[in-house]
Design an enzyme around this catalytic site. Structure first.
Site, mmCIF file in Angstrom:
data_model
loop_
_atom_site.group_PDB
_atom_site.id
_atom_site.type_symbol
_atom_site.label_atom_id
_atom_site.label_comp_id
_atom_site.label_asym_id
_atom_site.label_seq_id
_atom_site.Cartn_x
_atom_site.Cartn_y
_atom_site.Cartn_z
ATOM 1 C CB SER A 139 -0.925 -0.014 1.213
ATOM 2 O OG SER A 139 -0.142 -0.047 2.393
ATOM 3 N N GLY A 187 7.842 -2.064 -2.748
ATOM 4 C CA GLY A 187 9.038 -1.239 -2.690
ATOM 5 C C GLY A 187 10.007 -1.515 -3.822
ATOM 6 C CG HIS A 246 -15.438 31.348 -6.169
ATOM 7 N ND1 HIS A 246 -15.675 30.320 -5.289
ATOM 8 C CD2 HIS A 246 -16.632 31.633 -6.778
ATOM 9 C CE1 HIS A 246 -16.959 29.995 -5.355
ATOM 10 N NE2 HIS A 246 -17.551 30.776 -6.250
#
Ligand SMILES: Cc1cc2nc3c(=O)[nH]c(=O)nc-3n(C[C@H](O)[C@H](O)[C@H](O)COP(=O)(O)OP(=O)(O)OC[C@H]3O[C@@H](n4cnc5c(N)ncnc54)[C@H](O)[C@@H]3O)c2cc1C
Ligand SMILES: NC(=O)c1ccc[n+]([C@@H]2O[C@H](COP(=O)([O-])OP(=O)(O)OC[C@H]3O[C@@H](n4cnc5c(N)ncnc54)[C@H](O)[C@@H]3O)[C@@H](O)[C@H]2O)c1
Length: 442
Positions: A171, A257, A428
């Protein structure tokens, strides 16, 4: 001693950026790459670029399932792969052209003695050597990788069709990105990992929201499951967990990994540690004039970190006194769908572990119209300042959080305090306005 070159780069991943800079500055420069068609390295050929291309395509499939669309779309992986290959060949061509003043030496290089590299039958010498040989997938003991049923991310990024079902083991960055990709693309997906939570070191709310996001995507979560053995059998991959339970899946992607490629060093003067080739803050190895950058030094396995490291090394060799690369200033991220996780500077758990007094300003994205449009109701943002009011870190969970976090990365690099940040008026409707809100409440 006279050398064949002023500087030699061993490995043609992000190292190429250093080679181009060195050659432009007039140094006699060579670059050794074992697969010249792989110039640009993992990032370009089987890492950052293809994985983000795949995620983008899967996001379109995911978003098309909203009720205001009708019909259904299917991801044609063979076509996507074709498109990817053509894009990569263009990019590799562009890199090769940038290297016009660099002597490109094809072959597997080995550092056989100080200042000396053997490439197949040829031996070359250089006054400075920069090692950038990258990393390879780590497969835990007991798991039998075969590149077909038990695969790594390398095979995913060359798949010609989507599997019906896949289990992802691990994970971390690759596991989470790939699980998001498959689930969003419509593949029945399981995520198996050995801990109890996802992103254990992230802000607890983000870790919780990420779990909810995976559940919403339809991913079956199997926490606290350690694989003891996994092997291809006739009916698929047979998995045995540490507690003895058995499980079967058609495909298992192992994402546990990546380990540094250090075999290239065949001289005792260079120390190799647990994580990779040992270097100091200047990325110089235990042997003067020999440097190690990128994944092979095991510091941070990220393309932009590798690039920053090699450019730092070259600028320093050119006598330009560059600023030290601040590892905390490197943006880190995991691209999941629809929200990604990105962080920079200190995270909440780091601040707590280091006993630093901090102030947190966090804003959840639920209930706001703009995040709602982008299915980002699970998103949230947290910005941290220290006792002196300086911005010291941020963790964001939002669509394209890796882009958005640039604002905070610059604030940290520029040593901006919260009062200065509060002056910013952002557009915005955007996600950045939620970041503005975080600054306001710091
Ligand atoms: C699936 C996946 C997704 C990723 N996504 C991201 C992302 O989104 N963002 C990000 O920043 N990072 C990402 N990464 C990590 C990133 O790809 C690596 O951190 C980066 O490529 C490291 O660069 P490097 O130059 O150190 O090594 P590499 O890019 O691996 O380059 C090393 C090169 O050296 C060559 N080489 C090795 N040994 C020798 C030798 N003895 N002689 C000659 N040549 C040799 C190899 O062929 C290779 O071309 C991802 C990785 C993976 C696997
Ligand atoms: N978006 C990005 O920037 C991005 C994307 C993909 C990859 N990457 C880079 O690639 C590197 C490799 O990715 P990764 O996901 O393979 O590694 P990772 O280090 O991110 O995660 C590895 C996971 O495997 C688990 N693990 C480790 N050893 C194990 C074992 N023996 N058994 C079971 N589980 C084990 C760890 O607990 C962790 O959850 C990362 O470090 C990352 O920097 C970055």
């Amino acid at each position: 001693m006279t050398y064949d070159y002023d500087i030699l780069f061993l490995g043609g991943g992000l190292n190429y950026a250093g080679a181009v800079t060195a050659a432009k500055a007039g140094l006699r420069t060579a670059l050794v790459e074992k697969k010249m068609e792989h110039l640009g390295g993992t990032c370009l050929h089987n890492g950052c670029i293809p994985s983000k291309m795949y995620l983008q395509a899967a996001e379109t499939v995911r978003a098309s399932k909203k009720s205001h669309f009708s019909g259904s779309i299917r991801l044609d992986l063979a076509k996507l792969d074709e498109e990817k290959e053509s894009m990569l060949s263009m990019a590799t061509g562009a890199i090769t052209r940038q290297c016009s003043d660099v002597e490109l030496i094809k072959g597997e290089g080995v550092l056989i003695a100080p200042y000396t590299v053997r490439v197949d039958t040829r031996t070359v010498t250089a006054e400075k050597i920069v090692i950038g040989t990258g990393s390879h997938p780590f497969i835990p003991e007991g798991i039998v990788y075969d590149g077909d049923a038990v695969i790594s991310s390398d095979e995913v990024l060359g798949m010609q069709e989507l599997p019906e079902k896949i289990a992802v083991y691990g994970s971390g960055a690759i596991g989470l990105e790939m699980a998001a990709f498959f689930a969003a693309a419509g593949v029945e997906t399981e995520l198996i990992w050995r801990h109890d939570t996802l992103l254990k070191k992230a802000h607890p709310m983000i870790s919780n929201q990420l779990k909810k996001q995976f559940e919403k995507l339809g991913v079956t979560l199997l926490p606290e499951h350690s694989i003891k053995t996994a092997q291809k059998r006739e009916q698929g991959v047979h998995i045995v967990f540490e507690d003895g339970k058995e499980h079967s899946v058609p495909k298992l992607l192992v994402a546990t990994g990546r380990r540094s490629n250090t075999d290239v060093i065949q001289t005792n003067e260079i120390e190799i540690g647990k994580r990779g080739i040992e270097t100091d803050v200047h990325f110089e190895t235990t042997l003067a004039d020999h440097y190690a950058v990128g994944d092979c030094n095991g510091k941070i396995q990220l393309a932009h970190a590798a690039r920053a490291e090699v450019l730092y090394v070259v600028r320093r060799i050119l006598g330009k006194k560059p600023d030290t690369v601040m590892m905390d200033s490197v943006v880190k991220f995991i691209h999941t769908l629809p929200c990604s996780y990105a962080y920079v500077g200190k995270t909440r758990s780091q601040l707590q572990d280091e006993g630093i007094h901090y102030h947190e300003s966090s804003v959840p994205l639920n209930g706001l119209p703009y995040p709602h449009i982008h299915d980002a109701d699970l998103g949230m943002m947290a910005v941290y300042s220290d006792e002196e009011n300086f911005i010291v870190g941020a963790e964001l969970f939002a669509p394209q959080a890796e882009e958005l976090i640039a604002i905070v990365a610059m604030a940290i690099a520029g040593e901006m305090d919260a009062d200065l940040a509060k002056r910013t008026i952002l557009a915005h409707p955007t996600f950045s306005e939620s970041l503005e809100k975080c600054f306001l409440h710091l």
